[in-house]
Motif scaffolding. Structure first.
Motif, short mmCIF file in Angstrom:
data_model
loop_
_atom_site.label_atom_id
_atom_site.label_comp_id
_atom_site.label_asym_id
_atom_site.label_seq_id
_atom_site.Cartn_x
_atom_site.Cartn_y
_atom_site.Cartn_z
N MET A 1 74.74 -28.28 30.12
CA MET A 1 73.39 -28.33 30.65
C MET A 1 73.17 -27.11 31.53
N ASN A 2 72.15 -26.37 31.24
CA ASN A 2 71.78 -25.23 32.05
C ASN A 2 70.71 -25.69 33.03
N LEU A 3 71.04 -25.68 34.30
CA LEU A 3 70.13 -26.20 35.32
C LEU A 3 68.86 -25.37 35.44
N LYS A 4 68.99 -24.05 35.27
CA LYS A 4 67.82 -23.19 35.36
C LYS A 4 66.80 -23.56 34.27
N ASN A 5 67.29 -23.74 33.04
CA ASN A 5 66.40 -24.16 31.95
C ASN A 5 65.84 -25.56 32.19
N SER A 6 66.67 -26.43 32.73
CA SER A 6 66.20 -27.79 33.02
C SER A 6 65.10 -27.77 34.08
N GLN A 7 65.26 -26.92 35.09
CA GLN A 7 64.21 -26.80 36.10
C GLN A 7 62.90 -26.32 35.47
N LEU A 8 63.00 -25.37 34.55
CA LEU A 8 61.80 -24.87 33.87
C LEU A 8 61.17 -25.96 33.01
N GLU A 9 62.00 -26.73 32.32
CA GLU A 9 61.48 -27.83 31.49
C GLU A 9 60.74 -28.86 32.34
N LEU B 1 68.77 -24.24 41.51
CA LEU B 1 69.83 -25.24 41.47
C LEU B 1 71.05 -24.74 40.71
N GLN B 2 70.85 -23.89 39.70
CA GLN B 2 72.00 -23.34 38.97
C GLN B 2 72.86 -22.50 39.90
#
Length: 108
Positions: free
Chosen positions: A1-9, A82-83
């Motif tokens: 899980m990439n937190l940066k991408n999750s934050q964007l999602e 967060l990443q």
């Protein structure tokens, strides 16, 4: 899980479906509620309390995902990468705790 991408999602979801972020205090209360739901499932499913019939179909994964979602919301609205924070914390824990855990007789 990439937190940066999750934050964007999560940010895109909020913008497209959620209208706006709840304020930080509301999200903190929501996080507490979601953690409580996780605690209830774990206490009853894995602890000594009996599981109520109404709790037997609750999905622990979904409840944990609710916690992650709210944490991502809080990170977004407070400007936290967060990443970067997670990577820094993992490095710290790796350096600090590696020998400590290997030398802990309770974990053997």
């Amino acid at each position: 899980m990439n937190l940066k991408n999750s934050q964007l999602e999560v940010d895109n979801w909020i913008k497209n479906h959620g209208v706006r972020y709840f304020n930080e205090l509301t999200n903190m209360a929501q996080l507490t509620e979601e953690v409580g739901e996780v605690a209830r499932i774990i206490a009853r499913r894995y602890g000594e309390q009996s599981e109520k019939e109404s709790d037997k179909n609750k999905d622990l994964g979904e409840e944990l995902a609710d916690v992650v979602f709210v944490v991502l919301c809080l990170a977004n609205q407070t400007g936290i990468d967060l990443q970067a924070a997670f990577d820094k914390k993992l490095d710290l824990k790796t350096n600090r705790d590696h020998d400590r855990h290997h030398n802990n007789d309770k974990l053997k």
